[in-house]
Write an enzyme that holds these catalytic residues in place. Structure first.
Site, PDB file in Angstrom:
ATOM      1  N   GLY A   3    -115.440 -17.035  24.708  1.00  0.00           N
ATOM      2  CA  GLY A   3    -114.592 -16.767  23.463  1.00  0.00           C
ATOM      3  C   GLY A   3    -115.407 -16.129  22.241  1.00  0.00           C
ATOM      4  O   GLY A   3    -114.993 -16.053  21.147  1.00  0.00           O
ATOM      5  N   LYS A   9    -124.760 -22.402  35.359  1.00  0.00           N
ATOM      6  CA  LYS A   9    -123.486 -21.687  34.583  1.00  0.00           C
ATOM      7  C   LYS A   9    -122.366 -22.973  34.677  1.00  0.00           C
ATOM      8  O   LYS A   9    -121.891 -23.131  35.637  1.00  0.00           O
ATOM      9  CB  LYS A   9    -122.855 -20.527  34.963  1.00  0.00           C
ATOM     10  CG  LYS A   9    -121.960 -20.007  34.168  1.00  0.00           C
ATOM     11  CD  LYS A   9    -121.613 -18.485  34.688  1.00  0.00           C
ATOM     12  CE  LYS A   9    -120.387 -17.941  33.799  1.00  0.00           C
ATOM     13  NZ  LYS A   9    -119.034 -18.358  34.433  1.00  0.00           N
ATOM     14  N   ARG A  59    -113.938 -11.316  29.257  1.00  0.00           N
ATOM     15  CA  ARG A  59    -112.734 -10.540  29.165  1.00  0.00           C
ATOM     16  C   ARG A  59    -112.748  -9.148  28.388  1.00  0.00           C
ATOM     17  O   ARG A  59    -112.406  -8.175  28.867  1.00  0.00           O
ATOM     18  CB  ARG A  59    -111.671 -11.347  28.684  1.00  0.00           C
ATOM     19  CG  ARG A  59    -111.277 -12.487  29.602  1.00  0.00           C
ATOM     20  CD  ARG A  59    -110.080 -13.208  28.781  1.00  0.00           C
ATOM     21  NE  ARG A  59    -109.676 -14.287  29.370  1.00  0.00           N
ATOM     22  CZ  ARG A  59    -110.287 -15.717  29.356  1.00  0.00           C
ATOM     23  NH1 ARG A  59    -111.407 -15.643  28.704  1.00  0.00           N
ATOM     24  NH2 ARG A  59    -109.781 -16.788  29.943  1.00  0.00           N
ATOM     25  N   PRO A 103    -120.369 -12.402  34.866  1.00  0.00           N
ATOM     26  CA  PRO A 103    -119.741 -12.468  36.033  1.00  0.00           C
ATOM     27  C   PRO A 103    -118.255 -12.531  35.923  1.00  0.00           C
ATOM     28  O   PRO A 103    -117.983 -13.546  35.622  1.00  0.00           O
ATOM     29  CB  PRO A 103    -120.696 -13.379  37.181  1.00  0.00           C
ATOM     30  CG  PRO A 103    -121.079 -14.360  36.090  1.00  0.00           C
ATOM     31  CD  PRO A 103    -121.130 -13.651  34.710  1.00  0.00           C
ATOM     32  N   TYR A 133    -103.727 -12.527  35.242  1.00  0.00           N
ATOM     33  CA  TYR A 133    -104.848 -13.460  35.675  1.00  0.00           C
ATOM     34  C   TYR A 133    -106.207 -13.189  34.958  1.00  0.00           C
ATOM     35  O   TYR A 133    -106.705 -14.121  34.369  1.00  0.00           O
ATOM     36  CB  TYR A 133    -105.097 -12.767  37.241  1.00  0.00           C
ATOM     37  CG  TYR A 133    -106.513 -13.425  37.823  1.00  0.00           C
ATOM     38  CD1 TYR A 133    -106.381 -14.563  38.179  1.00  0.00           C
ATOM     39  CD2 TYR A 133    -107.556 -12.683  37.866  1.00  0.00           C
ATOM     40  CE1 TYR A 133    -107.782 -14.964  38.767  1.00  0.00           C
ATOM     41  CE2 TYR A 133    -108.793 -13.161  38.298  1.00  0.00           C
ATOM     42  CZ  TYR A 133    -108.814 -14.356  38.569  1.00  0.00           C
ATOM     43  OH  TYR A 133    -110.029 -14.968  39.321  1.00  0.00           O
ATOM     44  N   TYR A 136    -120.979 -18.923  44.071  1.00  0.00           N
ATOM     45  CA  TYR A 136    -120.243 -19.921  44.406  1.00  0.00           C
ATOM     46  C   TYR A 136    -120.592 -20.348  45.715  1.00  0.00           C
ATOM     47  O   TYR A 136    -120.566 -19.600  46.671  1.00  0.00           O
ATOM     48  CB  TYR A 136    -118.436 -19.612  44.506  1.00  0.00           C
ATOM     49  CG  TYR A 136    -118.036 -19.339  43.297  1.00  0.00           C
ATOM     50  CD1 TYR A 136    -118.009 -20.318  42.012  1.00  0.00           C
ATOM     51  CD2 TYR A 136    -117.155 -18.159  42.892  1.00  0.00           C
ATOM     52  CE1 TYR A 136    -117.350 -20.027  40.958  1.00  0.00           C
ATOM     53  CE2 TYR A 136    -116.519 -18.134  41.651  1.00  0.00           C
ATOM     54  CZ  TYR A 136    -116.637 -19.269  40.508  1.00  0.00           C
ATOM     55  OH  TYR A 136    -115.866 -18.940  39.481  1.00  0.00           O
ATOM     56  N   THR A 192    -122.674 -21.293  39.645  1.00  0.00           N
ATOM     57  CA  THR A 192    -121.701 -21.717  38.745  1.00  0.00           C
ATOM     58  C   THR A 192    -121.619 -23.066  39.215  1.00  0.00           C
ATOM     59  O   THR A 192    -121.188 -23.311  40.443  1.00  0.00           O
ATOM     60  CB  THR A 192    -120.335 -20.718  38.988  1.00  0.00           C
ATOM     61  OG1 THR A 192    -120.929 -19.388  38.494  1.00  0.00           O
ATOM     62  CG2 THR A 192    -119.300 -21.110  38.249  1.00  0.00           C
TER      63      THR A 192
HETATM   64  C1  LIG Z   1    -110.918 -12.659  35.344  1.00  0.00           C
HETATM   65  C2  LIG Z   1    -111.910 -13.458  35.186  1.00  0.00           C
HETATM   66  C3  LIG Z   1    -112.793 -13.886  36.273  1.00  0.00           C
HETATM   67  C4  LIG Z   1    -113.757 -14.498  36.295  1.00  0.00           C
HETATM   68  N1  LIG Z   1    -114.385 -14.818  37.546  1.00  0.00           N
HETATM   69  C5  LIG Z   1    -115.744 -15.754  37.517  1.00  0.00           C
HETATM   70  C6  LIG Z   1    -116.532 -15.691  38.646  1.00  0.00           C
HETATM   71  O1  LIG Z   1    -116.138 -15.185  39.615  1.00  0.00           O
HETATM   72  N2  LIG Z   1    -117.627 -16.562  38.418  1.00  0.00           N
HETATM   73  C7  LIG Z   1    -117.947 -17.105  37.317  1.00  0.00           C
HETATM   74  O2  LIG Z   1    -118.781 -18.026  37.344  1.00  0.00           O
HETATM   75  N3  LIG Z   1    -117.183 -17.019  36.184  1.00  0.00           N
HETATM   76  C8  LIG Z   1    -115.994 -16.119  36.265  1.00  0.00           C
HETATM   77  N4  LIG Z   1    -115.442 -15.927  35.088  1.00  0.00           N
HETATM   78  C9  LIG Z   1    -116.016 -16.750  33.723  1.00  0.00           C
HETATM   79  C10 LIG Z   1    -116.996 -15.426  33.040  1.00  0.00           C
HETATM   80  O3  LIG Z   1    -118.205 -15.398  33.766  1.00  0.00           O
HETATM   81  C11 LIG Z   1    -117.141 -15.911  31.759  1.00  0.00           C
HETATM   82  O4  LIG Z   1    -117.612 -17.377  31.911  1.00  0.00           O
HETATM   83  C12 LIG Z   1    -116.173 -16.108  30.810  1.00  0.00           C
HETATM   84  O5  LIG Z   1    -115.242 -14.967  31.073  1.00  0.00           O
HETATM   85  C13 LIG Z   1    -116.446 -15.802  29.320  1.00  0.00           C
HETATM   86  O6  LIG Z   1    -115.572 -16.009  28.415  1.00  0.00           O
HETATM   87  P1  LIG Z   1    -114.865 -14.940  27.862  1.00  0.00           P
HETATM   88  O7  LIG Z   1    -113.706 -14.225  28.611  1.00  0.00           O
HETATM   89  O8  LIG Z   1    -113.987 -15.485  26.765  1.00  0.00           O
HETATM   90  O9  LIG Z   1    -115.735 -13.862  27.097  1.00  0.00           O
HETATM   91  C14 LIG Z   1    -114.424 -15.224  35.064  1.00  0.00           C
HETATM   92  C15 LIG Z   1    -113.624 -14.907  34.004  1.00  0.00           C
HETATM   93  C16 LIG Z   1    -112.598 -14.167  34.070  1.00  0.00           C
HETATM   94  C17 LIG Z   1    -111.809 -13.677  32.892  1.00  0.00           C
END
Ligand SMILES: Cc1cc2nc3c(=O)[nH]c(=O)nc-3n(C[C@H](O)[C@H](O)[C@H](O)COP(=O)(O)O)c2cc1C
Length: 347
Positions: free
Chosen positions: A276, A219, A298, A75, A22, A126, A152
């Site tokens: 990224g 976002k 991540r 987040p 996930y 959300y 978001t």
């Molecule tokens: C496991 C996971 C859960 C995420 N949950 C949310 C979330 O609940 N709300 C949200 O706006 N973004 C969520 N995101 C997106 C992150 O806020 C962020 O945009 C993204 O992880 C950035 O990219 P990176 O993982 O390559 O650094 C999630 C990302 C991951 C990997």
């Protein structure tokens, strides 16, 4: 192997398969996720010599909140899947690194427990199908000293549906993983209507600002046109994001979208970016283009899974150290001196 890939391996080794998959997952064919990393590396820095880079200052402010460097925590939902304490440990790590974290709507920790760790935080929204649920949540976040809301806006259903890794099917169940900030009675009352609303409009921005009394960042914006619509509707900031490549498999990447959005609204509001960014040098390139701060997803989650709060702090400290080294190598003494002239796109 980079230190982040090594960390991901260490996290994967301690996590159940469905959790690690996930966390890793991308939408569609994954090209936006992979190219989202590659496009930051395609930005090349232009070092300048014979300049005094001995004074290294990375401190800045994001919507008026001081942070030690423009490197924040994105987040992310389902942090209790990494460690039972979830965001409480992430907040501890962020506090140690002197930075701010985003807290997902789908958090398993209470706002007061997160706030007690001492790091400034923004609440990611959300919007729920039942707006009353969202009203309660944003007002509780404001009461627990959230400094801003992250709305978001890329709320299309996640691209790659894999039932085995869907958190709704995790053994801990959706309640524990998600809405820790609604009471059991409220969860019963709202039922499935705490699910994400898909009928948002620009008016949602003003409604959230009014309901919470907080500034609102949007976002998940990837075009200048949408950034303009958000700012005209009252947004205080834009976070350019592909949701870490988790929304639209072959969308444009954040590095591609950032310049046009800065050109459109960068003189009016703060523009942040994520997705990224895999190191302090890539963060420096984003800041040089004009982003106010970058958000890390991540890698922070992997640090949390592998080593708890210390792991989060170590990830952020490594990004910060790489950022300082990069500035020094570029002949730049202060984060505020980074400018678009310091970066080009490799063709
Ligand atoms: C496991 C996971 C859960 C995420 N949950 C949310 C979330 O609940 N709300 C949200 O706006 N973004 C969520 N995101 C997106 C992150 O806020 C962020 O945009 C993204 O992880 C950035 O990219 P990176 O993982 O390559 O650094 C999630 C990302 C991951 C990997």
């Amino acid at each position: 192997m980079t230190w982040i890939e090594d960390l991901a391996h260490r996290a994967d080794a301690v996590l159940p398969d469905y959790v690690s998959e996930y966390y890793h997952s991308y939408a569609g064919d994954g090209s936006c996720g992979r190219e989202g990393i590659a496009d930051w590396n395609a930005l090349r820095l232009r070092p300048s010599v014979l300049r005094d880079a001995s004074i290294q200052s990375t401190a800045t402010q994001v919507l008026g909140t001081p942070v030690s460097a423009p490197i924040l925590v994105a987040p992310m939902a389902q942090q209790v899947g990494a460690r039972p304490e979830g965001e409480v440990l992430t907040a501890q790590g962020a506090a140690k690194a002197g930075t701010l974290l985003g807290v997902s709507t789908n958090t398993g920790a209470t706002f007061s427990d997160i706030a007690a760790q001492g790091a400034p935080w923004w609440y990611q929204v959300y919007v729920a199908r039942n707006r009353e649920a969202t009203r309660l949540l944003v007002q509780r976040a404001a009461a627990a000293d959230a400094k801003a809301l992250i709305l978001t806006v890329d709320t299309t259903p996640i691209g790659r549906e894999i039932p085995a890794i869907d958190p709704r099917n995790w053994p801990a169940g959706p309640r524990k993983n998600r809405t820790a900030n609604l009471t059991a009675d409220e969860l019963d009352r709202f039922g499935a209507d705490t699910d994400m609303a898909l009928d948002l409009t620009p008016d949602t921005i003003g409604w959230l600002a009014e309901t919470s009394g907080l500034p609102v960042l949007c976002k998940g914006v990837l075009t200048a046109r949408d950034a303009r619509r958000c700012v005209d509707a009252g947004a205080d900031g834009i976070i350019v994001s592909t949701h870490g490549g988790r929304r639209l498999g072959n969308s444009v990447t954040s590095a591609y979208a950032l310049p046009e959005i800065l050109a459109e609204v960068g003189s009016e509001v703060e523009v942040h970016v994520d997705s990224g960014i895999r190191g302090g040098a890539q963060a420096a390139a984003a800041i040089a283009l004009g982003a106010k701060a970058v958000h890390i997803g991540r890698p922070v989650m992997w640090g949390l899974a592998a080593d708890g709060a210390d792991g989060v702090a170590a990830v952020l400290a490594t990004y910060q150290a790489e950022f300082v080294t990069t500035l020094r190598q570029m002949g730049i003494g202060s984060v505020h001196d980074l400018a678009p002239r310091d970066v080009v796109v490799r063709r």
